[in-house]
Enzyme design. Structure first.
Site, mmCIF file in Angstrom:
data_model
loop_
_atom_site.group_PDB
_atom_site.id
_atom_site.type_symbol
_atom_site.label_atom_id
_atom_site.label_comp_id
_atom_site.label_asym_id
_atom_site.label_seq_id
_atom_site.Cartn_x
_atom_site.Cartn_y
_atom_site.Cartn_z
ATOM 1 N N LYS A 1 -7.647 73.415 28.194
ATOM 2 C CA LYS A 1 -7.590 73.117 29.630
ATOM 3 C C LYS A 1 -8.985 73.206 30.227
ATOM 4 C CE LYS A 1 -6.068 76.115 32.913
ATOM 5 N NZ LYS A 1 -6.997 76.020 34.048
ATOM 6 N N THR B 1 0.158 81.310 40.458
ATOM 7 C CA THR B 1 0.687 82.583 39.923
ATOM 8 C C THR B 1 -0.047 83.800 40.485
ATOM 9 O OG1 THR B 1 -0.643 82.052 37.993
ATOM 10 C CG2 THR B 1 1.716 81.757 37.781
ATOM 11 N N ASP C 1 -7.297 70.190 34.612
ATOM 12 C CA ASP C 1 -6.623 71.007 35.638
ATOM 13 C C ASP C 1 -7.486 71.076 36.891
ATOM 14 O OD1 ASP C 1 -5.016 72.941 36.897
ATOM 15 O OD2 ASP C 1 -6.022 74.594 35.871
ATOM 16 N N ASP D 1 -5.052 66.256 48.472
ATOM 17 C CA ASP D 1 -5.790 65.499 49.485
ATOM 18 C C ASP D 1 -4.855 64.402 49.989
ATOM 19 O OD1 ASP D 1 -7.958 64.239 50.929
ATOM 20 O OD2 ASP D 1 -9.346 65.157 49.499
ATOM 21 N N LYS E 1 -6.207 70.226 39.939
ATOM 22 C CA LYS E 1 -5.288 70.561 41.046
ATOM 23 C C LYS E 1 -5.620 69.799 42.325
ATOM 24 C CE LYS E 1 -4.436 75.346 39.567
ATOM 25 N NZ LYS E 1 -5.517 75.566 38.582
ATOM 26 N N ARG F 1 -8.150 84.332 29.941
ATOM 27 C CA ARG F 1 -8.928 85.529 29.622
ATOM 28 C C ARG F 1 -8.462 86.351 28.424
ATOM 29 N NH1 ARG F 1 -9.044 86.857 35.904
ATOM 30 N NH2 ARG F 1 -7.133 85.641 35.609
HETATM 31 O O1 C5P Z 1 -7.365 83.917 32.514
HETATM 32 P P1 C5P Z 1 -5.958 83.507 32.835
HETATM 33 O O2 C5P Z 1 -5.026 83.581 31.631
HETATM 34 O O3 C5P Z 1 -5.400 84.194 34.049
HETATM 35 O O4 C5P Z 1 -6.109 81.955 33.168
HETATM 36 C C1 C5P Z 1 -5.088 81.213 33.755
HETATM 37 C C2 C5P Z 1 -5.571 79.810 33.966
HETATM 38 O O5 C5P Z 1 -4.505 79.046 34.503
HETATM 39 C C3 C5P Z 1 -6.741 79.682 34.936
HETATM 40 O O6 C5P Z 1 -7.567 78.619 34.453
HETATM 41 C C4 C5P Z 1 -6.102 79.273 36.247
HETATM 42 O O7 C5P Z 1 -6.925 78.435 37.023
HETATM 43 C C5 C5P Z 1 -4.879 78.489 35.765
HETATM 44 N N1 C5P Z 1 -3.741 78.465 36.667
HETATM 45 C C6 C5P Z 1 -3.119 79.594 37.146
HETATM 46 N N2 C5P Z 1 -2.046 79.500 38.005
HETATM 47 C C7 C5P Z 1 -1.569 78.321 38.350
HETATM 48 C C8 C5P Z 1 -2.180 77.162 37.856
HETATM 49 C C9 C5P Z 1 -3.254 77.274 37.003
HETATM 50 O O8 C5P Z 1 -3.505 80.702 36.795
HETATM 51 N N3 C5P Z 1 -0.492 78.234 39.100
#
Ligand code: C5P
Length: 235
Positions: free
Chosen positions: A31, A122, A58, A63, A60, A214
């Protein structure tokens, strides 16, 4: 079987490249989000493609309909497999984009990417909804409302917390794709995520894709981190 998408949240191409090189034997999808796209987008997208891997772009989008549909069509030059936009942008924005992308792909005879809607991030919860006077009793109900709008608009699925996968699949059908970030192995820190599940719990919900950042990208040994997660999933 749920698939893992590794979130390449880096601001240097070399760091993202190293992570790909360390995990590409185990991972099919990567991603590219806002940070890496702005820092090294084109170079990174080309590198992922050269490795024969699939791309979830991604960005998002949120607009006016014309801007989002044009930006999504423009993103097709990177051979993306998954693109997304905020469902909060509305039905006209989403359906317009589906039409423009479908027409473009048919005219050029290229594969249409999966077009996905982001529901409620989330990192947000009921407090956020109350603060914004969003009149649903639970995050689940609001997410389902946004997901239903995405389906009406012709989107292929949604991004949501794994906590909402079951309700989405029950109401909108098994084929409506769910992509779920907010995945944390039990031994990991939550960071800024609030509505989380472990990989195993998320798999049980029947989600199609888990986005994991992460816990893999910040691990001392990213390959081992992926192996541990795969082991948990296959247990
Ligand atoms: O590091 P982590 O596992 O929290 O990364 C989650 C990834 O998913 C990040 O790149 C974040 O931008 C993306 N994301 C998210 N929640 C959403 C959509 C995308 O955490 N609803």
């Amino acid at each position: 079987m749920s698939k893992i998408i590794v979130a390449l949240d880096f601001n240097q191409f070399e760091e993202a490249k190293q992570l790909i090189d360390k995990t590409k034997d185990l991972i099919e999808y990567y991603k590219v989000g806002l940070e890496s796209y702005i820092s090294c987008g084109e170079k990174l997208l080309n590198y992922i493609q050269e490795q024969g891997k699939k791309i979830f772009l991604d960005l998002k989008f949120h607009d006016i309909p014309n801007t989002v549909s044009s930006a999504t069509v423009a993103s097709l030059k990177y051979n993306v497999d998954i693109v997304n936009m905020h469902t909060q942008g509305g039905i006209e924005m989403m359906s317009n984009t589906v039409k423009m992308v479908t027409d473009y792909c048919n005219a050029k005879n290229i594969k249409k990417p999966k077009i996905i809607g982001v529901t409620l991030l989330t990192s947000l919860d009921l407090d956020y909804m109350k603060n914004h006077r969003i009149n649903f009793d639970s995050t689940e109900e609001y997410v389902l409302h946004l997901a239903r709008n995405a389906k009406i608009s012709g989107l292929d699925g949604v991004v949501s917390s794994p906590k909402e996968t079951v309700i989405i699949k029950e109401n909108l059908g098994k084929d409506f794709i769910t992509i779920t970030p907010g995945i944390r192995p039990a031994y990991e820190q939550l960071g800024d995520q609030k509505r989380v599940m472990t990989p195993k719990e998320a798999k049980i919900t029947g989600t199609d894709f888990m986005v994991i950042g992460r816990p893999i990208t910040k691990a001392a040994d990213p390959q081992k981190a992926v192996l541990n997660i795969l082991e948990e999933l296959n247990d």
